[in-house]
Scaffold this active site. Sequence first.
Site, PDB file in Angstrom:
ATOM      1  CD  GLU A  68      -8.293   0.719   1.252  1.00  0.00           C
ATOM      2  OE1 GLU A  68      -7.967   1.886   1.533  1.00  0.00           O
ATOM      3  OE2 GLU A  68      -7.728  -0.295   1.701  1.00  0.00           O
ATOM      4  CG  HIS A  71     -12.275   8.565 -12.562  1.00  0.00           C
ATOM      5  ND1 HIS A  71     -13.543   8.144 -12.286  1.00  0.00           N
ATOM      6  CD2 HIS A  71     -11.712   7.628 -13.347  1.00  0.00           C
ATOM      7  CE1 HIS A  71     -13.756   6.981 -12.894  1.00  0.00           C
ATOM      8  NE2 HIS A  71     -12.663   6.635 -13.540  1.00  0.00           N
ATOM      9  CB  CYS A  93      -0.975  -0.004   1.173  1.00  0.00           C
ATOM     10  SG  CYS A  93      -2.253  -1.263   0.998  1.00  0.00           S
TER      11      CYS A  93
END
Length: 146
Positions: A136, A72, A22
């Site tokens: 997530e 986005h 991550c």
Amino acid sequence: MLITRRLEFDAGHRIPNHASQCRHLHGHRYAIEITLAGEIIRTEGAAAEGMVMDFSDVKRIASRVLVDHWDHAFLVYQGDHAVVEFLASLPGHKTVVLPAVPTAENLADEAFRILDAAYVDTFRNQLRLQRVRLYETPNNWVDALR
């Protein structure tokens, strides 16, 4: 009464100090569930009569104040200087600079803060934001609660 509306958006992030994958730039298909609490509107003739809030209004407000901004975009911590500077060098790049590392927990907390101010009790039905659930991944989510 509790009502919940789910919306989805795509965004990139990284957790700069994370001990595994991550820490790299990557993205997710996030889902956010917005749960509002309130009494059923009993105002005769009101467009929302019989509802806590029209689901389309829940979506419209969430889209305007949060989802349209994060969708986005790259969500980056203001202290992640290398990435902030890199993204600033890309003309027209959609970047959201955040006051905390963009973990699921911090994103849910920030989303709750933003959305809490946006949902107003217009029918005196004690409308209030109760929970923001942020997925997530399909298997990992966090809840920010009142």
